[in-house]
Design a protein around this motif. Structure first.
Motif, PDB file in Angstrom:
ATOM      1  N   GLU A 168       0.824  -1.193   0.000  1.00 51.24           N
ATOM      2  CA  GLU A 168       0.000   0.000   0.000  1.00 51.24           C
ATOM      3  C   GLU A 168       0.869   1.258   0.000  1.00 51.24           C
ATOM      4  OE1 GLU A 168      -1.830  -3.265   0.542  1.00 51.24           O
ATOM      5  OE2 GLU A 168      -1.009  -2.687   2.469  1.00 51.24           O
TER       6      GLU A 168
ATOM      7  N   ARG B 162      -5.670   4.804  -2.240  1.00 49.13           N
ATOM      8  CA  ARG B 162      -4.509   5.215  -3.029  1.00 49.13           C
ATOM      9  C   ARG B 162      -4.480   6.728  -3.208  1.00 49.13           C
ATOM     10  NH1 ARG B 162      -4.109   1.228  -8.163  1.00 49.13           N
ATOM     11  NH2 ARG B 162      -6.322   1.610  -8.378  1.00 49.13           N
TER      12      ARG B 162
ATOM     13  N   VAL C 207       1.111   4.150  -2.860  1.00 46.39           N
ATOM     14  CA  VAL C 207       0.968   5.576  -2.591  1.00 46.39           C
ATOM     15  C   VAL C 207       2.176   6.338  -3.145  1.00 46.39           C
ATOM     16  CG1 VAL C 207       0.918   7.315  -0.760  1.00 46.39           C
ATOM     17  CG2 VAL C 207      -0.540   5.286  -0.597  1.00 46.39           C
TER      18      VAL C 207
ATOM     19  N   ARG D  10      -3.821  12.882  -1.064  1.00 42.17           N
ATOM     20  CA  ARG D  10      -4.537  13.043  -2.336  1.00 42.17           C
ATOM     21  C   ARG D  10      -3.934  14.230  -3.076  1.00 42.17           C
ATOM     22  NH1 ARG D  10      -8.400  15.421   1.122  1.00 42.17           N
ATOM     23  NH2 ARG D  10      -8.950  17.552   0.503  1.00 42.17           N
TER      24      ARG D  10
ATOM     25  N   TYR E  23      -7.521   2.405   4.092  1.00 40.74           N
ATOM     26  CA  TYR E  23      -6.492   2.579   3.064  1.00 40.74           C
ATOM     27  C   TYR E  23      -7.089   3.032   1.739  1.00 40.74           C
ATOM     28  CZ  TYR E  23      -3.358   1.735  -0.689  1.00 40.74           C
ATOM     29  OH  TYR E  23      -2.634   1.905  -1.824  1.00 40.74           O
TER      30      TYR E  23
ATOM     31  N   LEU F 159       1.929   6.653   7.389  1.00 36.44           N
ATOM     32  CA  LEU F 159       0.491   6.832   7.240  1.00 36.44           C
ATOM     33  C   LEU F 159      -0.305   6.425   8.473  1.00 36.44           C
ATOM     34  CD1 LEU F 159       0.080   5.487   3.597  1.00 36.44           C
ATOM     35  CD2 LEU F 159       0.170   7.869   4.340  1.00 36.44           C
TER      36      LEU F 159
ATOM     37  N   SER G 225      -3.736   9.256   4.568  1.00 35.50           N
ATOM     38  CA  SER G 225      -3.699   9.131   3.107  1.00 35.50           C
ATOM     39  C   SER G 225      -3.333  10.478   2.504  1.00 35.50           C
ATOM     40  CB  SER G 225      -5.048   8.665   2.542  1.00 35.50           C
ATOM     41  OG  SER G 225      -6.056   9.650   2.753  1.00 35.50           O
TER      42      SER G 225
ATOM     43  N   SER H  75     -12.135   9.942   2.618  1.00 29.82           N
ATOM     44  CA  SER H  75     -11.295  10.968   2.005  1.00 29.82           C
ATOM     45  C   SER H  75     -12.081  12.196   1.573  1.00 29.82           C
ATOM     46  CB  SER H  75     -10.558  10.375   0.804  1.00 29.82           C
ATOM     47  OG  SER H  75      -9.623   9.432   1.231  1.00 29.82           O
TER      48      SER H  75
END
Length: 295
Positions: A6, A246, A10, A81, A244, A74, A79, A99
């Protein structure tokens, strides 16, 4: 907590926006995450170029031009973005609900790419178990000290694995979760690798080597299984468990390929095996395996 695949996913998602970009400013919306931010955090990054974005075990690292190495973790729910022209770079079909909450946006990196294009990289963390720290002038930090071999690439072979585990009486699963042995392996992928190798998580770790310490068939199978399961998970974009997500907002797909993890009571997926996946608890954590084909 995100595992190595993961974190690597990322990193790859952030790389096009961050690597080579100049940090115009860093917007900090709180004084701490899991730990307080380093003194002068925003000021030490402003105006600097991000030379390279890397990963060590489950840590993201950013090499800063004439500046400190930035280390990011993390935690449980963190996360990143990417936003361009005020819009988030996301996939509408696979957008994770968490998110969307800007209340948990704690750090914003305002960036300018070499061609002048501007963007923002936003760190969101509802539980605030993640952190951002600086390494010292030699790019060293206690968080990175003592980490074992990476499970990506050919360095992790049967010989090295046998050497690392020789003489260990602890269960194989516990030994593989030791970050000083192999860096970045976590609960999910250890369970999956042991299934692929046909080895019981209860087996004594030292038994994968021969009595003389030479690598045998078990070590060959296990080293290959670890490398392949990590590679397959990275290719699939990781696993979308709990929080989690991406960097582009979409979810990983490897969870659809789980052979044993979280499949208690279901048939083993190994061809010809009549076994049923079982769950046991080791060191306070769930372990999933097939008692029939894993010895």
């Amino acid at each position: 907590m995100p595992e190595l695949p993961e974190v690597e996913t990322v990193r790859r998602g952030l790389q096009p926006a961050m690597e080579g970009a100049r940090i115009l400013s860093v917007e900090m919306r709180r004084p701490d995450l899991r730990f307080p931010f380093p003194s002068g955090f925003a000021e030490r990054l402003a105006g600097k170029r991000i030379v390279a974005l890397g990963r060590r075990a489950k840590y993201l690292t950013a090499e800063i031009e004439n500046g400190p190495l930035l280390i990011c973790h993390l935690g449980m729910s963190g996360s990143f973005r990417i936003e361009e022209d005020g819009a988030a770079s996301t996939s509408d079909a696979f957008y994770h609900e968490r998110s969307k909450s800007t209340a948990h946006d704690h750090v914003v990196f305002h960036l300018a790419s070499p061609d002048g294009k501007r963007s923002q990289v936003v760190y969101n963390d509802p539980r605030r178990f993640g952190f951002m720290l600086f390494a010292d002038e030699n790019n060293q930090h206690p968080m990175l000290d003592g980490l074992g071999v990476e499970p990506t690439g050919n360095a992790l072979d049967a010989r090295l694995l046998s050497d690392l585990l020789r003489g260990r009486a602890s269960p194989l699963k516990a030994a593989l979760l030791d970050q000083s042995v192999i860096a970045g392996l976590g609960n999910i992928y250890v369970s999956e690798a042991l299934w692929r190798a046909g080895l019981s998580p209860r087996r004594r770790a030292g038994t994968i080597a021969s009595a003389r310490g030479a690598p045998g068939a078990r070590a060959e199978r296990l080293a290959s299984a670890i490398r392949s399961v990590i590679a397959d998970a990275i290719e699939a974009g990781g696993s979308s468990l709990r929080d989690y997500v991406r960097a582009d907002g979409s979810l990983g797909y490897f969870q659809h390929s789980f052979s044993v993890y979280d499949r208690e009571g279901e048939p083993c997926r190994k061809k010809g095996c009549p076994g049923i996946v079982a769950r046991i608890v080791q060191s306070g954590r769930s372990t999933f395996y097939c008692p029939t084909c894993q010895h």
